[in-house]
Enzyme design. Structure first.
Site, PDB file in Angstrom:
ATOM      1  N   ALA A  66       0.866  -1.172   0.000  1.00 53.62           N
ATOM      2  CA  ALA A  66       0.000   0.000   0.000  1.00 53.62           C
ATOM      3  C   ALA A  66       0.907   1.227   0.000  1.00 53.62           C
ATOM      4  CB  ALA A  66      -0.883  -0.016   1.231  1.00 53.62           C
ATOM      5  N   GLY A 111       0.672  -4.922   1.000  1.00 55.20           N
ATOM      6  CA  GLY A 111      -0.519  -4.983   0.151  1.00 55.20           C
ATOM      7  C   GLY A 111      -0.259  -5.699  -1.175  1.00 55.20           C
ATOM      8  N   GLU A 114      -0.550  -9.277  -0.364  1.00 59.00           N
ATOM      9  CA  GLU A 114      -1.984  -9.508  -0.129  1.00 59.00           C
ATOM     10  C   GLU A 114      -2.750  -9.569  -1.454  1.00 59.00           C
ATOM     11  OE1 GLU A 114      -2.042  -6.108   2.658  1.00 59.00           O
ATOM     12  OE2 GLU A 114      -3.053  -7.436   4.066  1.00 59.00           O
ATOM     13  N   GLU A 134       4.499  -4.916   7.504  1.00 63.32           N
ATOM     14  CA  GLU A 134       3.698  -3.896   8.198  1.00 63.32           C
ATOM     15  C   GLU A 134       4.137  -3.615   9.626  1.00 63.32           C
ATOM     16  OE1 GLU A 134       2.481  -6.168   6.167  1.00 63.32           O
ATOM     17  OE2 GLU A 134       0.913  -5.319   4.917  1.00 63.32           O
TER      18      GLU A 134
HETATM   19  N1  CO8 Z   1       4.558   3.197  -0.852  1.00 69.80           N
HETATM   20  C1  CO8 Z   1       4.939   4.335  -1.436  1.00 69.80           C
HETATM   21  N2  CO8 Z   1       6.062   4.473  -2.169  1.00 69.80           N
HETATM   22  C2  CO8 Z   1       6.837   3.383  -2.287  1.00 69.80           C
HETATM   23  C3  CO8 Z   1       6.501   2.144  -1.708  1.00 69.80           C
HETATM   24  C4  CO8 Z   1       5.291   2.069  -0.958  1.00 69.80           C
HETATM   25  N3  CO8 Z   1       4.860   0.934  -0.404  1.00 69.80           N
HETATM   26  N4  CO8 Z   1       7.471   1.261  -2.000  1.00 69.80           N
HETATM   27  C5  CO8 Z   1       8.365   1.909  -2.746  1.00 69.80           C
HETATM   28  N5  CO8 Z   1       7.994   3.192  -2.936  1.00 69.80           N
HETATM   29  C6  CO8 Z   1       8.702   4.244  -3.672  1.00 69.80           C
HETATM   30  C7  CO8 Z   1       9.900   4.752  -2.913  1.00 69.80           C
HETATM   31  O1  CO8 Z   1       9.507   5.714  -1.971  1.00 69.80           O
HETATM   32  C8  CO8 Z   1      10.752   5.321  -4.026  1.00 69.80           C
HETATM   33  O2  CO8 Z   1      10.201   6.568  -4.398  1.00 69.80           O
HETATM   34  P1  CO8 Z   1      11.221   7.808  -4.740  1.00 69.80           P
HETATM   35  O3  CO8 Z   1      11.999   7.321  -5.944  1.00 69.80           O
HETATM   36  O4  CO8 Z   1      10.286   8.917  -5.035  1.00 69.80           O
HETATM   37  O5  CO8 Z   1      12.080   7.990  -3.533  1.00 69.80           O
HETATM   38  C9  CO8 Z   1      10.474   4.353  -5.181  1.00 69.80           C
HETATM   39  O6  CO8 Z   1       9.256   3.684  -4.865  1.00 69.80           O
HETATM   40  C10 CO8 Z   1      11.560   3.308  -5.338  1.00 69.80           C
HETATM   41  O7  CO8 Z   1      11.733   2.665  -4.100  1.00 69.80           O
HETATM   42  P2  CO8 Z   1      13.153   2.540  -3.380  1.00 69.80           P
HETATM   43  O8  CO8 Z   1      14.052   3.648  -3.780  1.00 69.80           O
HETATM   44  O9  CO8 Z   1      12.895   2.354  -1.912  1.00 69.80           O
HETATM   45  O10 CO8 Z   1      13.678   1.190  -4.040  1.00 69.80           O
HETATM   46  P3  CO8 Z   1      14.702   0.152  -3.404  1.00 69.80           P
HETATM   47  O11 CO8 Z   1      15.050  -0.801  -4.501  1.00 69.80           O
HETATM   48  O12 CO8 Z   1      15.806   0.828  -2.686  1.00 69.80           O
HETATM   49  O13 CO8 Z   1      13.826  -0.651  -2.305  1.00 69.80           O
HETATM   50  C11 CO8 Z   1      11.889  -1.782  -1.483  1.00 69.80           C
HETATM   51  C12 CO8 Z   1      12.736  -1.428  -2.707  1.00 69.80           C
HETATM   52  C13 CO8 Z   1      12.663  -2.712  -0.550  1.00 69.80           C
HETATM   53  C14 CO8 Z   1      10.639  -2.513  -1.987  1.00 69.80           C
HETATM   54  C15 CO8 Z   1      11.495  -0.504  -0.717  1.00 69.80           C
HETATM   55  O14 CO8 Z   1      10.973   0.420  -1.640  1.00 69.80           O
HETATM   56  C16 CO8 Z   1      10.483  -0.700   0.366  1.00 69.80           C
HETATM   57  O15 CO8 Z   1      10.836  -1.187   1.442  1.00 69.80           O
HETATM   58  N6  CO8 Z   1       9.213  -0.318   0.100  1.00 69.80           N
HETATM   59  C17 CO8 Z   1       8.165  -0.390   1.081  1.00 69.80           C
HETATM   60  C18 CO8 Z   1       7.719  -1.815   1.294  1.00 69.80           C
HETATM   61  C19 CO8 Z   1       6.651  -1.868   2.360  1.00 69.80           C
HETATM   62  O16 CO8 Z   1       6.886  -1.614   3.521  1.00 69.80           O
HETATM   63  N7  CO8 Z   1       5.411  -2.246   1.951  1.00 69.80           N
HETATM   64  C20 CO8 Z   1       4.295  -2.384   2.858  1.00 69.80           C
HETATM   65  C21 CO8 Z   1       3.516  -1.129   2.908  1.00 69.80           C
HETATM   66  S1  CO8 Z   1       2.245  -1.168   4.133  1.00 69.80           S
HETATM   67  C22 CO8 Z   1       1.043  -2.083   3.433  1.00 69.80           C
HETATM   68  O17 CO8 Z   1       1.143  -2.569   2.330  1.00 69.80           O
HETATM   69  C23 CO8 Z   1      -0.166  -2.261   4.255  1.00 69.80           C
HETATM   70  C24 CO8 Z   1      -1.332  -2.817   3.449  1.00 69.80           C
HETATM   71  C25 CO8 Z   1      -2.619  -2.678   4.158  1.00 69.80           C
HETATM   72  C26 CO8 Z   1      -3.103  -1.260   4.202  1.00 69.80           C
HETATM   73  C27 CO8 Z   1      -4.310  -1.111   5.026  1.00 69.80           C
HETATM   74  C28 CO8 Z   1      -4.784   0.306   5.061  1.00 69.80           C
HETATM   75  C29 CO8 Z   1      -5.448   0.685   6.277  1.00 69.80           C
END
Ligand code: CO8
Length: 260
Positions: A66, A111, A114, A134
């Protein structure tokens, strides 16, 4: 129909649905979820589509979760509405009568994992990574990950993934039954298309009833689910496809199913 965050292509009876926010690793914000729900309606209503392949745009991710930027400042009520939107859209996808194959080309986190679990079949590449990160963000999964993960991989393995927020490899995801296949990166789409084509040659009413039997049957007690199976098995005998399928076998030829 035109969308900002998705595109839908058709190849014969196969639909390719792509989540298209590669700069944000296809993170799910309210717009993506809303458009995904609309796409499911379009696909459901399109009689030419038998099987769907769902993928993420770009080289790195299926869906990295998400959208954390969109969620960061949400109030409790806003986050509840966002969670329910995701749950409802994923349920709509899961209960859509047509089979959905997730082609997982990279990260499937939070997400994204999921979403993959709401699909019928998951195919990963050697570089795919899975996890529910999460708790590392101070929240629980909110798009039914706490419910689908234990149903797929068992309670103990699900709890370990949920509590540790560990990211696991495609090989480990395969070992615990989270994905059906792991293929080379350049083979992913062809592999999924080949499976989709095999499904598309079968009796589509029977395929759709198998999907309903598994998904709905698993939520019933065993007696009810067996009665449900008996009913849908009988229903097949009211179709032309059953007559054609069995006649073709007896006549030693390929069946010509018409989906009626
Ligand atoms: N949300 C928003 N932006 C994201 C997300 C995300 N989940 N994942 C990556 N991005 C963005 C980064 O911010 C970055 O943007 P920018 O270039 O503008 O800085 C771009 O994508 C590229 O990402 P990275 O530079 O971080 O790429 P890396 O190769 O270094 O890392 C990763 C890749 C490991 C996947 C890393 O991006 C990461 O850890 N992402 C987040 C993963 C995460 O924690 N996902 C879970 C999110 S919470 C969730 O899904 C809950 C679901 C239920 C919601 C219920 C609602 C109530």
């Amino acid at each position: 129909m035109e969308w900002n965050t998705l595109f839908l292509e058709k190849e014969g009876n196969i639909a390719l649905l792509t989540i298209n926010r590669p700069k944000a690793l296809n993170a799910l914000n309210p717009e993506v979820l809303t458009e995904l729900g609309q796409a499911v309606d379009v696909i459901t209503a399109d009689d030419e589509i038998f099987v769907v392949i769902l993928k993420g745009a770009g080289e790195k991710a299926f869906v990295a979760g998400a959208d954390i930027t969109a969620m960061k400042d949400m109030t409790a009520l806003e986050s509840r509405a966002f969670g329910i939107l995701g749950q409802e859209v994923f349920k709509k996808l899961e209960y859509m009568p047509k089979p959905v194959i997730a082609a997982i080309n990279g990260f499937a986190l939070g997400g994204g994992c999921e979403l993959a679990m709401a699909c019928d079949i998951r195919v990963a590449t050697e570089k795919s990574k899975f996890g529910q990160p999460e708790v590392g963000l101070g929240v629980t999964p909110g798009f039914a990950g706490t419910q689908r993960l234990p149903r797929l991989v068992g309670k103990g393995r699900a709890k370990e993934l949920l509590y540790t927020a560990d990211m696991i490899s495609a090989a480990d995801a395969h070992r615990i039954g989270l994905v059906n296949h792991v293929v080379a990166e350049d083979q992913l789409l062809e592999f999924c298309k080949s499976m989709a084509k095999r499904i598309a040659t079968k009796g589509q009413i029977a395929v759709r009833l198998c999907k309903a039997a598994v998904d709905q049957g698993l939520e019933m007690d065993v007696d009810k689910s067996m009665a449900f199976e008996a009913d849908i098995f009988a229903l097949c005998f009211a179709t032309s496809d059953q007559k054609e399928g069995m006649t073709a076998f007896v006549e030693k030829r390929k069946p010509n199913f018409i989906g009626k």
